[in-house]
Design a protein around this motif. Sequence first.
Motif, PDB file in Angstrom:
ATOM      1  N   ALA A 229      -2.875  27.745  88.965  1.00 40.47           N
ATOM      2  CA  ALA A 229      -1.865  27.233  89.891  1.00 40.47           C
ATOM      3  C   ALA A 229      -1.378  25.859  89.445  1.00 40.47           C
ATOM      4  CB  ALA A 229      -2.440  27.158  91.301  1.00 40.47           C
ATOM      5  N   LEU A 230      -2.292  25.012  88.990  1.00 42.47           N
ATOM      6  CA  LEU A 230      -1.917  23.679  88.515  1.00 42.47           C
ATOM      7  C   LEU A 230      -1.061  23.771  87.254  1.00 42.47           C
ATOM      8  CD1 LEU A 230      -5.265  21.731  89.048  1.00 42.47           C
ATOM      9  CD2 LEU A 230      -3.169  21.544  90.389  1.00 42.47           C
ATOM     10  N   GLU A 231      -1.331  24.763  86.437  1.00 39.57           N
ATOM     11  CA  GLU A 231      -0.526  24.967  85.230  1.00 39.57           C
ATOM     12  C   GLU A 231       0.917  25.318  85.604  1.00 39.57           C
ATOM     13  OE1 GLU A 231      -0.314  28.072  81.444  1.00 39.57           O
ATOM     14  OE2 GLU A 231      -2.258  27.691  82.410  1.00 39.57           O
ATOM     15  N   TYR A 232       1.058  26.235  86.561  1.00 43.35           N
ATOM     16  CA  TYR A 232       2.402  26.594  87.028  1.00 43.35           C
ATOM     17  C   TYR A 232       3.088  25.398  87.683  1.00 43.35           C
ATOM     18  CZ  TYR A 232       2.105  31.668  86.268  1.00 43.35           C
ATOM     19  OH  TYR A 232       2.046  32.920  85.719  1.00 43.35           O
ATOM     20  N   LEU A 233       2.331  24.642  88.469  1.00 44.96           N
ATOM     21  CA  LEU A 233       2.900  23.473  89.136  1.00 44.96           C
ATOM     22  C   LEU A 233       3.427  22.471  88.117  1.00 44.96           C
ATOM     23  CD1 LEU A 233       3.433  21.793  91.711  1.00 44.96           C
ATOM     24  CD2 LEU A 233       1.114  20.880  91.479  1.00 44.96           C
ATOM     25  N   GLY A 234       2.666  22.282  87.032  1.00 49.93           N
ATOM     26  CA  GLY A 234       3.083  21.343  85.995  1.00 49.93           C
ATOM     27  C   GLY A 234       4.382  21.743  85.316  1.00 49.93           C
ATOM     28  N   LYS A 235       4.657  23.048  85.258  1.00 52.68           N
ATOM     29  CA  LYS A 235       5.889  23.535  84.626  1.00 52.68           C
ATOM     30  C   LYS A 235       7.066  23.548  85.595  1.00 52.68           C
ATOM     31  CE  LYS A 235       4.050  27.476  83.395  1.00 52.68           C
ATOM     32  NZ  LYS A 235       3.899  28.831  82.772  1.00 52.68           N
ATOM     33  N   SER A 236       6.779  23.385  86.870  1.00 53.44           N
ATOM     34  CA  SER A 236       7.811  23.511  87.899  1.00 53.44           C
ATOM     35  C   SER A 236       8.366  22.145  88.294  1.00 53.44           C
ATOM     36  CB  SER A 236       7.236  24.197  89.138  1.00 53.44           C
ATOM     37  OG  SER A 236       6.409  23.294  89.867  1.00 53.44           O
ATOM     38  N   HIS A 237       9.305  22.169  89.253  1.00 50.56           N
ATOM     39  CA  HIS A 237       9.842  20.942  89.842  1.00 50.56           C
ATOM     40  C   HIS A 237       9.252  20.725  91.244  1.00 50.56           C
ATOM     41  CE1 HIS A 237      12.904  22.074  86.807  1.00 50.56           C
ATOM     42  NE2 HIS A 237      13.060  20.765  86.666  1.00 50.56           N
ATOM     43  N   GLY A 238       8.069  21.290  91.472  1.00 55.73           N
ATOM     44  CA  GLY A 238       7.465  21.245  92.804  1.00 55.73           C
ATOM     45  C   GLY A 238       7.220  19.839  93.316  1.00 55.73           C
ATOM     46  N   ILE A 239       6.684  18.963  92.460  1.00 58.69           N
ATOM     47  CA  ILE A 239       6.413  17.589  92.861  1.00 58.69           C
ATOM     48  C   ILE A 239       7.719  16.863  93.164  1.00 58.69           C
ATOM     49  CG2 ILE A 239       5.507  15.355  92.117  1.00 58.69           C
ATOM     50  CD1 ILE A 239       3.307  17.316  92.697  1.00 58.69           C
ATOM     51  N   GLN A 240       8.697  17.003  92.266  1.00 53.36           N
ATOM     52  CA  GLN A 240       9.984  16.336  92.457  1.00 53.36           C
ATOM     53  C   GLN A 240      10.691  16.809  93.722  1.00 53.36           C
ATOM     54  OE1 GLN A 240      12.703  16.762  89.124  1.00 53.36           O
ATOM     55  NE2 GLN A 240      14.486  16.360  90.430  1.00 53.36           N
ATOM     56  N   ARG A 241      10.689  18.119  93.960  1.00 49.01           N
ATOM     57  CA  ARG A 241      11.377  18.660  95.134  1.00 49.01           C
ATOM     58  C   ARG A 241      10.681  18.235  96.426  1.00 49.01           C
ATOM     59  NH1 ARG A 241      12.640  24.909  94.512  1.00 49.01           N
ATOM     60  NH2 ARG A 241      13.854  24.435  96.393  1.00 49.01           N
ATOM     61  N   THR A 242       9.365  18.101  96.384  1.00 49.35           N
ATOM     62  CA  THR A 242       8.646  17.634  97.574  1.00 49.35           C
ATOM     63  C   THR A 242       9.003  16.185  97.865  1.00 49.35           C
ATOM     64  OG1 THR A 242       6.812  19.145  97.102  1.00 49.35           O
ATOM     65  CG2 THR A 242       6.370  17.336  98.623  1.00 49.35           C
ATOM     66  N   ARG A 243       9.094  15.371  96.829  1.00 44.95           N
ATOM     67  CA  ARG A 243       9.515  13.975  97.018  1.00 44.95           C
ATOM     68  C   ARG A 243      10.929  13.920  97.597  1.00 44.95           C
ATOM     69  NH1 ARG A 243       6.961  12.386  91.606  1.00 44.95           N
ATOM     70  NH2 ARG A 243       5.084  11.229  92.173  1.00 44.95           N
ATOM     71  N   GLU A 244      11.797  14.806  97.127  1.00 35.64           N
ATOM     72  CA  GLU A 244      13.176  14.824  97.630  1.00 35.64           C
ATOM     73  C   GLU A 244      13.213  15.224  99.101  1.00 35.64           C
ATOM     74  OE1 GLU A 244      15.046  17.500  94.929  1.00 35.64           O
ATOM     75  OE2 GLU A 244      15.281  15.999  93.322  1.00 35.64           O
ATOM     76  N   LEU A 245      12.367  16.187  99.480  1.00 35.44           N
ATOM     77  CA  LEU A 245      12.312  16.594 100.886  1.00 35.44           C
ATOM     78  C   LEU A 245      11.767  15.462 101.743  1.00 35.44           C
ATOM     79  CD1 LEU A 245      12.722  18.806 102.991  1.00 35.44           C
ATOM     80  CD2 LEU A 245      10.403  19.637 102.482  1.00 35.44           C
ATOM     81  N   ALA A 246      10.774  14.750 101.227  1.00 38.37           N
ATOM     82  CA  ALA A 246      10.233  13.593 101.953  1.00 38.37           C
ATOM     83  C   ALA A 246      11.313  12.533 102.129  1.00 38.37           C
ATOM     84  CB  ALA A 246       9.035  13.015 101.203  1.00 38.37           C
ATOM     85  N   ALA A 247      12.096  12.286 101.082  1.00 38.55           N
ATOM     86  CA  ALA A 247      13.175  11.291 101.161  1.00 38.55           C
ATOM     87  C   ALA A 247      14.218  11.708 102.188  1.00 38.55           C
ATOM     88  CB  ALA A 247      13.817  11.116  99.785  1.00 38.55           C
ATOM     89  N   LYS A 248      14.491  13.009 102.276  1.00 35.75           N
ATOM     90  CA  LYS A 248      15.445  13.514 103.265  1.00 35.75           C
ATOM     91  C   LYS A 248      14.966  13.211 104.684  1.00 35.75           C
ATOM     92  CE  LYS A 248      17.369  17.827 105.107  1.00 35.75           C
ATOM     93  NZ  LYS A 248      17.409  19.314 104.963  1.00 35.75           N
ATOM     94  N   HIS A 249      13.681  13.481 104.955  1.00 37.20           N
ATOM     95  CA  HIS A 249      13.152  13.213 106.298  1.00 37.20           C
ATOM     96  C   HIS A 249      13.068  11.713 106.568  1.00 37.20           C
ATOM     97  CE1 HIS A 249      12.314  17.217 107.807  1.00 37.20           C
ATOM     98  NE2 HIS A 249      11.860  17.551 106.622  1.00 37.20           N
ATOM     99  N   ALA A 250      12.785  10.927 105.535  1.00 34.97           N
ATOM    100  CA  ALA A 250      12.770   9.480 105.712  1.00 34.97           C
ATOM    101  C   ALA A 250      14.163   8.970 106.065  1.00 34.97           C
ATOM    102  CB  ALA A 250      12.261   8.805 104.436  1.00 34.97           C
ATOM    103  N   SER A 251      15.180   9.555 105.439  1.00 32.28           N
ATOM    104  CA  SER A 251      16.561   9.169 105.739  1.00 32.28           C
ATOM    105  C   SER A 251      16.930   9.541 107.171  1.00 32.28           C
ATOM    106  CB  SER A 251      17.529   9.839 104.759  1.00 32.28           C
ATOM    107  OG  SER A 251      17.319   9.364 103.443  1.00 32.28           O
ATOM    108  N   LEU A 252      16.474  10.723 107.619  1.00 36.64           N
ATOM    109  CA  LEU A 252      16.732  11.136 108.997  1.00 36.64           C
ATOM    110  C   LEU A 252      16.052  10.192 109.986  1.00 36.64           C
ATOM    111  CD1 LEU A 252      16.352  15.014 108.632  1.00 36.64           C
ATOM    112  CD2 LEU A 252      18.464  13.760 109.108  1.00 36.64           C
TER     113      LEU A 252
END
Length: 310
Positions: A263-286
Motif C-alpha cells: 500500500a505504501l508503494e502505491y501511495l508513493g507512486k500516487s498523488h494521494g499526499i498532495q491531494r489530501t493537502r489540497e483538500l485540507a487547504a480547501k477546508h481551511a479556506s472555508l
Amino acid sequence: MVVAEVPKLASAAEYFFKMGVEGKRFRPTVLLLMATALNVQISKPASEGVADMFSTELRTRLQSIAEITEMIHVASLLHDDVLDDADTRRGIGSLNFVMGNKISVLAGDFLLSRACITLASLKNTEVVSLIATAVEHLVTGETMQMSSSAEERSSMDYYLQKTYYKTASLISNSCKSIALLTGQTTEVALLAYEYGKNLGLAFQLIDDVLDFTGTSSSLGKGSLSDIRHGIVTAPILYAIEEFPELRSVVDRGLDNPENMDLALEYLGKSHGIQRTRELAAKHASLASAAIPCQRTMTRMFKDPDGHLKN
C-alpha cells in the motif's frame, strides 16, 4: 476540574494535563480565540462595576467551554488507546500502558462526568444539547471506524463523515456554543459552527498526511500508526482512485506487514499526499471565509455603542 476523591483516579485523570505531556491544546486555544473575537456586551451596563462583573462572569463561562471541550477530547483519547491497544501517546507511555486498561477507561469516564457537571452549571439548554451531540458523534465515529465494511472503507464520503464525527463535531459544536453564550444571533452562531467544522476537517486531514510524512518526535506517536492499525485515511483513498488495484490490497487488511508495504508503494507512486493537502487547504479556506462573515453579521446587529441590538 479533575480533582477526585481517590488519589489513583485523580492521578490517572490528570495524566495528560501535566506539564510536558499536555499536548498542543489546539481546541481550547481555538475556542478562547473565538471567545475573544465574539465577546461583546449584550446590554448596556448601569455602571462600570456592573460591566466588570458581567465581563468576568462571561469570561468564566466561555473558559468553561474550552475546559469542557478539552476534557471530552482527552477522555476520548484514553478510551481510544484502550480500543487500539496503544502503548504510546504524545511521546510517552499511554495511560493504559502505564496504569492498565481498567483505570484508563475509568479515568475517561471520570473526565466525561466532570465535563457534564461543569456543562450543567452553565444552565444553557441549547449549549448542553450541542456538547452532548458532539459526545454522541465521538462514539458514532469510533463505531464507524471499527465496524466499516470493505465498501465503506474505500469510500471518501464515508471517511469524511467519520472524520466529522470523530474530530470536527466537537470543535464545531463548541465554537457554536461560544457564539451562543456571547449572545450572538443564530446566523453568527451557524457561521461559528461552519468555522469549527472546516477547521476540524482540515486539522484531521493534515494529521493524516503527517502519519505518513512525519516522524515520531514531531508527532508524539509512531509514524504510520493509522495504517499499522488497518485504518484507511484520505491519502490511501486518493491513491486507490489512481490505482484501483490497491483496493484489493486494502481489503486483504493493512495490519498485514506485506499488504502495508505494498500500500505504501502505491501511495508513493500516487498523488494521494498532495491531494489530501489540497483538500485540507480547501477546508481551511472555508473556515477562513466564515470569519469575515461573522464580523459582518455581528456589525449588522450592533448599535453605535457596540452593544447587540434587541
